[in-house]
Scaffold this active site. Structure first.
Site, PDB file in Angstrom:
ATOM      1  N   SER A  79      -3.555  -5.049   5.128  1.00 25.18           N
ATOM      2  CA  SER A  79      -2.639  -3.959   5.469  1.00 25.18           C
ATOM      3  C   SER A  79      -2.877  -2.770   4.550  1.00 25.18           C
ATOM      4  O   SER A  79      -3.279  -2.921   3.394  1.00 25.18           O
ATOM      5  CB  SER A  79      -1.191  -4.433   5.381  1.00 25.18           C
ATOM      6  OG  SER A  79      -0.903  -4.961   4.100  1.00 25.18           O
ATOM      7  N   GLY A  89      -0.539   0.200   4.445  1.00 25.95           N
ATOM      8  CA  GLY A  89       0.606   1.103   4.455  1.00 25.95           C
ATOM      9  C   GLY A  89       0.630   1.990   5.690  1.00 25.95           C
ATOM     10  O   GLY A  89       0.534   1.518   6.820  1.00 25.95           O
ATOM     11  N   GLY A 146      -1.886   1.629   8.515  1.00 31.32           N
ATOM     12  CA  GLY A 146      -1.882   0.493   9.430  1.00 31.32           C
ATOM     13  C   GLY A 146      -2.536  -0.737   8.846  1.00 31.32           C
ATOM     14  O   GLY A 146      -2.292  -1.114   7.693  1.00 31.32           O
ATOM     15  N   GLY A 156       5.139  -5.387   3.566  1.00 30.98           N
ATOM     16  CA  GLY A 156       4.107  -6.415   3.670  1.00 30.98           C
ATOM     17  C   GLY A 156       4.684  -7.794   3.923  1.00 30.98           C
ATOM     18  O   GLY A 156       4.063  -8.621   4.597  1.00 30.98           O
ATOM     19  N   ASP A 157       5.887  -8.043   3.414  1.00 29.67           N
ATOM     20  CA  ASP A 157       6.540  -9.332   3.644  1.00 29.67           C
ATOM     21  C   ASP A 157       6.964  -9.463   5.108  1.00 29.67           C
ATOM     22  O   ASP A 157       6.863 -10.547   5.700  1.00 29.67           O
ATOM     23  CB  ASP A 157       7.745  -9.479   2.727  1.00 29.67           C
ATOM     24  CG  ASP A 157       7.397  -9.192   1.276  1.00 29.67           C
ATOM     25  OD1 ASP A 157       6.254  -9.500   0.869  1.00 29.67           O
ATOM     26  OD2 ASP A 157       8.245  -8.645   0.547  1.00 29.67           O
TER      27      ASP A 157
END
Length: 306
Positions: free
Chosen positions: A215, A217, A220, A246-247
């Protein structure tokens, strides 16, 4: 049921300020305190989506007791293993532009603690559709902590998502994790473009044959699974608190594995969840209305192999 693992949970404290300036005092407009850590955040998102989710990890001391109590109303079933030391705290300072996070190291884990956690993890795999493991490893845990849990899950036929960094990430890849889900910083590419991110994902995927999702941010994500490559960007930019995005992405990947969905659908859904997490005030939650809107708009592009 989806099993979440947070080896190093935390009591997350979030301060909201207008602008963070080094070396000055700041009036705090809002304070949030809740059970957190990357694996806890992923579990909370899954519970918010209506998924049955159980949490494994370590908890100890007064902060550990507070964390257990706070989780009791979250929809997450906790099966945390007690340790002698205090569960850590994490402090996030969120302003109008970004978030700055301070993470304590966590309690020291003894050999017996680890054995008890591994036993609990194995027991919870019965009837489990997927396992998601996220975050740092506390002091004293084995060097192959996540890798050993991946091997246990594989022996039970349960697919895994692992979101960590460094040697633990590489060991999990070598152990055959189904999905590796680091961010660009965790693969050492804070400013790399799409080609560099795809190369990093391909290297991870090639180690153990799993799918690697990196990932980036607002840029994308990219994903590599064998000879297949994809890239996706959020349909629109979302401002807010990026802590926990991210979680939410890892939660979406685990849910996709549990549902045995196709990779383009899994990636589009997980990206929408990550963006909707940015719009939520604290990590471990998503803006459900925004999630539904973005899920209908998210698209995933096939990227030809070089």
């Amino acid at each position: 049921m989806i099993l979440a693992v947070c080896l190093n949970p935390a009591v997350d404290v979030t301060y909201s300020v207008t602008a963070l300036r080094h070396g000055t005092s700041h009036p705090v407009s809002a304070v949030h305190r809740r059970a957190g850590g990357k694996g806890v955040n992923a579990a909370r998102v899954l519970a918010q989506l209506g998924e049955a989710v159980t949490l494994c990890g370590f908890a100890g001391g007064g902060t550990g007791r507070w964390l257990r109590d706070e989780l009791s109303g979250s929809g997450v079933t906790e099966r945390l293993t007690g340790v002698a030391g205090d569960t850590r705290q994490s402090v996030a300072v969120v302003d109008d532009a970004d978030a700055t996070v301070f993470n304590e190291p966590g309690p020291v884990v003894a050999d017996g603690d680890w054995d008890r956690l591994a036993d609990t993890f194995a027991q919870q795999l019965a009837g489990c559709a997927a396992a998601v493991m996220s975050g740092s490893v506390p002091p004293g845990a084995p060097a192959d902590a996540y890798a050993s849990l991946v091997r246990i899950a594989r022996a039970h036929g349960v697919p895994t998502v692992v979101d960590t960094s460094g040697a633990h990430l590489r060991a999990a890849a070598d152990a055959g994790a189904t999905v590796l889900a680091p961010n660009r910083d965790e693969v050492g590419l804070p400013s790399g473009g799409r080609a560099e991110l795809l190369a990093a994902a391909a290297e991870l995927s090639g180690r153990g044959g799993g799918t690697a999702v990196v990932s980036a941010g607002r840029d994308g994500l990219v994903a590599v699974s064998g000879e297949h490559r994809w890239a996706a960007r959020p349909p629109r930019q979302v401002t807010g608190n990026p802590t926990g995005a991210g979680d939410a992405l890892s939660a979406g990947l685990a849910r996709g594995l549990a549902r045995e969905a196709t990779w383009p659908l899994v990636l589009a859904d997980a990206l929408a969840l990550a963006a909707a997490a940015v719009a939520a005030p604290v990590a471990g939650t998503v803006d459900l209305d925004l999630y539904r809107e973005l899920a209908d708009l998210s698209t995933v592009e096939d990227v030809p192999c070089p």
